[in-house]
Design a protein around this motif. Structure first.
Motif, PDB file in Angstrom:
ATOM      1  N   CYS A 186     -19.458 -66.284 -80.041  1.00  0.00           N
ATOM      2  CA  CYS A 186     -20.547 -65.385 -80.434  1.00  0.00           C
ATOM      3  C   CYS A 186     -21.093 -65.800 -81.808  1.00  0.00           C
ATOM      4  CB  CYS A 186     -20.038 -63.949 -80.476  1.00  0.00           C
ATOM      5  SG  CYS A 186     -21.302 -62.774 -80.983  1.00  0.00           S
TER       6      CYS A 186
ATOM      7  N   CYS B 104     -20.566 -62.303 -84.204  1.00  0.00           N
ATOM      8  CA  CYS B 104     -19.244 -61.861 -84.678  1.00  0.00           C
ATOM      9  C   CYS B 104     -18.253 -63.028 -84.788  1.00  0.00           C
ATOM     10  CB  CYS B 104     -18.686 -60.751 -83.788  1.00  0.00           C
ATOM     11  SG  CYS B 104     -18.122 -61.274 -82.177  1.00  0.00           S
TER      12      CYS B 104
ATOM     13  N   CYS C  84     -21.798 -60.390 -75.479  1.00  0.00           N
ATOM     14  CA  CYS C  84     -20.514 -60.545 -76.165  1.00  0.00           C
ATOM     15  C   CYS C  84     -19.686 -59.268 -75.991  1.00  0.00           C
ATOM     16  CB  CYS C  84     -20.722 -60.814 -77.660  1.00  0.00           C
ATOM     17  SG  CYS C  84     -19.153 -60.808 -78.584  1.00  0.00           S
TER      18      CYS C  84
ATOM     19  N   HIS D 237     -17.059 -58.444 -77.495  1.00  0.00           N
ATOM     20  CA  HIS D 237     -16.424 -58.016 -78.748  1.00  0.00           C
ATOM     21  C   HIS D 237     -17.353 -57.130 -79.566  1.00  0.00           C
ATOM     22  CE1 HIS D 237     -13.284 -60.839 -77.787  1.00  0.00           C
ATOM     23  NE2 HIS D 237     -14.155 -61.835 -77.749  1.00  0.00           N
ATOM     24  N   CYS D 238     -18.613 -57.577 -79.769  1.00  0.00           N
ATOM     25  CA  CYS D 238     -19.520 -56.822 -80.639  1.00  0.00           C
ATOM     26  C   CYS D 238     -20.646 -56.161 -79.850  1.00  0.00           C
ATOM     27  CB  CYS D 238     -20.088 -57.715 -81.738  1.00  0.00           C
ATOM     28  SG  CYS D 238     -21.165 -59.017 -81.153  1.00  0.00           S
TER      29      CYS D 238
ATOM     30  N   ALA E 126     -23.257 -57.285 -78.749  1.00  0.00           N
ATOM     31  CA  ALA E 126     -24.582 -57.850 -78.989  1.00  0.00           C
ATOM     32  C   ALA E 126     -24.394 -59.353 -79.116  1.00  0.00           C
ATOM     33  CB  ALA E 126     -25.178 -57.254 -80.254  1.00  0.00           C
TER      34      ALA E 126
HETATM   35 ZN   LIG Z   1     -19.915 -60.839 -80.747  1.00  0.00          ZN
END
Ligand SMILES: [Zn+2]
Lengths: 119, 384
Positions: free
Chosen positions: A25, A28, A39, A41-42, A44
């Motif tokens: 990403c 992040c 993504c 994880h984030c 975005a």
């Molecule tokens: Zn991310």
């Protein structure tokens, strides 16, 4: 939707050409596996492609029991890559029951699939 | 929401083997039994709920079969936990006044039905899962085996402790005339049985049976007018963090930690208040993980907790009192049977396996590969 294909095809096409590449990403900075549009994880971020080191650790392992006539027992495991992502795979070149949790392994490509051998 | 809706009827059909019966016929037969249990017929139903792995638009199919023109239809499919999960939208619909009497039903001919291998191939073609299927995990057992191996590695859990779970389930099944597997079973026999996907043997895995179940849900104030004492829904919570086992964040901790917390909060009770526990035991590791994640013991202590017959008949905590998916019935999706057994225990109609003075029951559904987790807490009139 400007890319010529979705990330899944992009991944499999690279693998077929002999390149193991995973997503990272740009927002992040975390790695992503399996390949996705967003993504995880984030939530975005724009996802780019990088070549992982190929180093990993067995997170868990099982031996699938199969009749010898059908090809015999084989290994299925989960490997944590050094980049922090987990994937299902198999460890080859040793007996399936010799694969242990915590074992250091390294990736290779065989028949269009990522598999691992002891590091 | 606590206590706002209640289960007024439950029914089973075709459990074990039902050769020559279609899935919808088994679901309809279970529905008929559940409605009769409540003193109702299909004419009284205005809400239809079902989930199926095979029947396309199953909610439409069940309503059509029964001749119901529903005001509310729900057929969310989150694996075996579905029929516990259906309590959430059903509760909301009843409270909103969208309908008055909801029928939740399930049927499967997984054991005797024909064409199942072919159907499996078609399903795999439609939903390839390219990051798992090429490695040929024998699923679902292999995914649960990976979780088991990790728990053993991290906490020292042993195969003997897991075998105790299978033996406890069998001992409950021996008290249940409706259970499929009732012959004696020992820890040694579990350990020596055929390995399927290490460290799980065939006796660590659930049965493959036919069977169907159904329950009738209505608003609490209406439930009092029916044939049997109602079982009130005190709390329910759902959570899921992954679908495929390779995406599960930590194979030793399930989303039951979250679903359980939500259900306890709504119900205003905790694990210490639960008299009887029904956990989705597709594999022995399930029972152990859910006992930990629902707060009956600490993380990592499940193996010690189940030792010495603690969850077997006569033990401190009655778990899976019908014999569970391991020894009673498991037709593809087990969720509805958790709810039915909980209701029977709360009504005091469980015969030789009855838990004395059961007032609060917990039914915990699991779907996919430790994926969907849904916890429901039911209680008698006295718990309101
Ligand atoms: Zn991310």
């Amino acid at each position: 939707m400007t890319a010529p294909s979705g990330p899944e095809k992009r991944y499999l096409d690279a693998l077929a050409a002999g390149r193991f590449e995973i997503q990272k990403c740009k927002t992040c900075a975390k790695h992503v596996f399996y390949p996705r549009v967003v993504c995880p994880h984030c939530g975005a971020g724009e996802l780019g492609w990088v070549a992982p080191s190929g180093r990993g650790t067995v997170y868990s392992t099982t031996v699938v029991r199969r009749k010898p006539a059908d090809g015999g027992d084989y290994n299925v495991c989960l490997v944590d890559l050094a980049e922090g992502v987990r994937m299902m795979s198999r460890v080859v070149s040793i007996p399936p029951e010799s694969v242990k949790i915590g074992m250091a392994v390294k990736a290779r490509i065989a028949e269009g699939l990522v598999e691992f051998t002891p590091a | 929401m606590r206590g706002s809706v209640a289960i007024a009827g439950v029914g089973l059909a075709g459990c074990g083997e039902a050769p020559g019966w279609s899935e919808m016929e088994i679901a309809a037969a279970a529905a008929k039994n559940a409605l009769a249990d409540a003193g109702l017929t299909a004419r009284d139903v205005d809400g239809i709920v079902i989930a199926s792995t095979n029947i396309f638009m199953s909610g439409l199919a069940l309503a059509e079969h029964l001749g119901v023109h529903p005001k509310f239809t729900e057929s969310s499919m989150v694996g075996g936990s579905s029929f516990v999960g259906h309590l959430v939208p059903a509760m909301l619909a009843l409270n909103a006044g969208l309908c008055d009497t909801i029928l939740v039903a399930y049927g499967s001919n997984q054991r005797t039905g024909t064409g199942r291998a072919e159907a499996g191939r078609y399903k795999m073609a439609l939903d390839p899962q390219p990051f798992e299927h090429p490695y040929k995990p024998f699923n679902p057992p292999s995914s649960y085996a990976l979780a088991t191996a990790r728990h053993m590695h991290q906490y020292g859990t042993t195969r003997t402790q897991l075998a105790e779970i299978a033996v406890a389930a069998r001992r409950w099944a021996q008290l249940n005339p409706e259970a499929f597997s009732r012959e004696p079973l020992t820890v040694e026999e579990v350990l020596k049985s055929r390995m399927v996907s290490d460290p799980l043997t065939v006796r660590d895995c659930c049965l493959v049976t036919d069977g169907g179940g159904a329950y009738v849900l209505t608003r609490a104030e209406r439930a009092k007018g029916f044939a049997k004492p109602p079982a009130y829904l005190l709390g329910v919570g759902a959570a899921h963090w992954h679908r495929q086992i390779s995406s599960m964040p930590d194979l030793t901790v399930t989303a039951a930690t979250e679903s359980g917390q939500r259900a306890y909060e709504m119900a205003g009770v905790g694990p210490k208040d639960v008299d009887v526990v029904e956990l989705y035991d597709a594999f022995t590791i399930n029972t152990l993980l859910f006992l930990e994640d629902l707060g009956f013991c600490k993380k990592g202590e499940g193996g010690a907790f189940v030792s010495g017959g603690r969850i077997a008949p006569g033990g401190r905590l009655p778990v899976n009192t019908n014999g569970g998916g391991l020894s009673c019935v498991h037709p593809g999706m087990y969720g509805i049977f958790l709810v039915i057994e909980a209701v029977r225990q709360l009504r005091g109609e469980a015969g030789a396996r009855q838990v004395q003075d059961a007032a609060v029951a917990l039914a915990h559904g699991n779907g996919g590969v430790l994926s969907s987790q849904i916890t429901a807490i039911l209680g008698t009139q006295d718990t309101l």
